[in-house]
Design a protein around this motif. Structure first.
Motif, mmCIF file in Angstrom:
data_model
loop_
_atom_site.group_PDB
_atom_site.id
_atom_site.type_symbol
_atom_site.label_atom_id
_atom_site.label_comp_id
_atom_site.label_asym_id
_atom_site.label_seq_id
_atom_site.Cartn_x
_atom_site.Cartn_y
_atom_site.Cartn_z
ATOM 1 N N GLU A 283 0.463 8.385 -5.240
ATOM 2 C CA GLU A 283 -0.570 9.158 -4.531
ATOM 3 C C GLU A 283 -1.902 9.132 -5.260
ATOM 4 O O GLU A 283 -2.951 8.978 -4.629
ATOM 5 C CB GLU A 283 -0.098 10.603 -4.306
ATOM 6 C CG GLU A 283 1.017 10.722 -3.285
ATOM 7 C CD GLU A 283 0.674 10.102 -1.939
ATOM 8 O OE1 GLU A 283 -0.432 10.333 -1.415
ATOM 9 O OE2 GLU A 283 1.526 9.362 -1.412
ATOM 10 N N GLY B 68 -5.342 -0.486 4.831
ATOM 11 C CA GLY B 68 -6.061 0.492 4.017
ATOM 12 C C GLY B 68 -6.874 1.420 4.906
ATOM 13 O O GLY B 68 -6.876 2.638 4.733
ATOM 14 N N ILE C 236 0.834 -1.202 0.000
ATOM 15 C CA ILE C 236 0.000 0.000 0.000
ATOM 16 C C ILE C 236 0.870 1.254 0.000
ATOM 17 O O ILE C 236 0.606 2.212 -0.728
ATOM 18 C CB ILE C 236 -0.962 -0.007 1.209
ATOM 19 C CG1 ILE C 236 -2.019 -1.100 1.028
ATOM 20 C CG2 ILE C 236 -1.633 1.347 1.373
ATOM 21 C CD1 ILE C 236 -2.877 -1.339 2.253
ATOM 22 N N LEU C 237 1.917 1.255 0.798
ATOM 23 C CA LEU C 237 2.787 2.432 0.871
ATOM 24 C C LEU C 237 3.548 2.682 -0.427
ATOM 25 O O LEU C 237 3.966 3.815 -0.686
ATOM 26 C CB LEU C 237 3.770 2.288 2.040
ATOM 27 C CG LEU C 237 3.148 2.361 3.430
ATOM 28 C CD1 LEU C 237 4.192 2.039 4.500
ATOM 29 C CD2 LEU C 237 2.525 3.728 3.679
ATOM 30 N N ILE D 131 -6.988 4.529 2.721
ATOM 31 C CA ILE D 131 -6.993 4.117 1.322
ATOM 32 C C ILE D 131 -8.079 3.071 1.125
ATOM 33 O O ILE D 131 -8.104 2.060 1.834
ATOM 34 C CB ILE D 131 -5.615 3.557 0.925
ATOM 35 C CG1 ILE D 131 -4.562 4.663 1.078
ATOM 36 C CG2 ILE D 131 -5.630 3.000 -0.489
ATOM 37 C CD1 ILE D 131 -3.148 4.192 1.005
ATOM 38 N N GLY E 2 -7.766 3.697 -4.814
ATOM 39 C CA GLY E 2 -7.841 2.502 -3.989
ATOM 40 C C GLY E 2 -7.244 1.287 -4.655
ATOM 41 O O GLY E 2 -6.594 1.371 -5.686
ATOM 42 N N CYS E 3 -7.496 0.147 -4.053
ATOM 43 C CA CYS E 3 -6.880 -1.106 -4.466
ATOM 44 C C CYS E 3 -7.915 -2.218 -4.390
ATOM 45 O O CYS E 3 -8.746 -2.240 -3.486
ATOM 46 C CB CYS E 3 -5.705 -1.392 -3.530
ATOM 47 S SG CYS E 3 -4.769 -2.843 -3.951
ATOM 48 N N MET F 194 2.212 2.508 -3.369
ATOM 49 C CA MET F 194 1.289 3.037 -4.376
ATOM 50 C C MET F 194 1.550 4.523 -4.609
ATOM 51 O O MET F 194 1.908 5.250 -3.691
ATOM 52 C CB MET F 194 -0.162 2.822 -3.915
ATOM 53 C CG MET F 194 -0.566 1.372 -3.819
ATOM 54 S SD MET F 194 -2.125 1.088 -2.933
ATOM 55 C CE MET F 194 -3.285 1.990 -3.930
ATOM 56 N N GLN G 230 -3.014 6.834 -7.138
ATOM 57 C CA GLN G 230 -3.574 5.496 -7.008
ATOM 58 C C GLN G 230 -4.159 5.271 -5.621
ATOM 59 O O GLN G 230 -5.154 4.577 -5.467
ATOM 60 C CB GLN G 230 -2.504 4.436 -7.292
ATOM 61 C CG GLN G 230 -3.077 3.056 -7.478
ATOM 62 C CD GLN G 230 -4.082 2.975 -8.605
ATOM 63 O OE1 GLN G 230 -3.809 3.399 -9.714
ATOM 64 N NE2 GLN G 230 -5.259 2.459 -8.320
ATOM 65 N N LYS G 231 -3.566 5.873 -4.605
ATOM 66 C CA LYS G 231 -4.088 5.749 -3.244
ATOM 67 C C LYS G 231 -5.497 6.334 -3.153
ATOM 68 O O LYS G 231 -6.326 5.843 -2.393
ATOM 69 C CB LYS G 231 -3.162 6.439 -2.248
ATOM 70 C CG LYS G 231 -1.851 5.696 -2.048
ATOM 71 C CD LYS G 231 -0.944 6.447 -1.101
ATOM 72 C CE LYS G 231 0.388 5.737 -0.945
ATOM 73 N NZ LYS G 231 1.309 6.456 -0.065
#
Length: 89
Positions: free
Chosen positions: A21, A44, A16-17, A49, A27-28, A19, A23-24
């Motif tokens: 900005e 998340g 996650i870190l 996120i 989301g994922c 990713m 994309q954050k």
């Protein structure tokens, strides 16, 4: 001690870190049968996120709130479609 009682937490947080900005913000989307999904959702949430998890019906009941996919392969396919539709990673 990890909050999810799984070694997956460190890898999930690291992913996650990493990713970008932009994309954050989007989301994922992940496909997992349990531990990775829990870790991604936990971190998340902590990092603000959005995380969408797709879990197959074979996942342990105590780890699942919403089932999608008859198998891990089908859950992955659904997750990829959601990511494509939403622009998430």
């Amino acid at each position: 001690m990890q909050h999810t009682d799984s070694f997956k937490e460190r890898g999930a947080r690291f992913a996650i870190l990493q990713m970008r900005e932009e994309q954050k913000i989007k989301g994922c989307v992940v496909a997992s049968a349990g531990n990775h999904a829990q870790a991604m959702c936990l971190h998340g949430l902590k990092l603000g996120i959005p995380i969408t998890t797709v879990m197959p019906v074979i996942a342990p009941l105590m780890k699942v709130q919403k089932f999608q996919g008859e198998s891990m392969a089908e859950a992955k396919s659904i997750a990829l479609k959601i990511a494509q539709d939403t622009g998430a990673l």
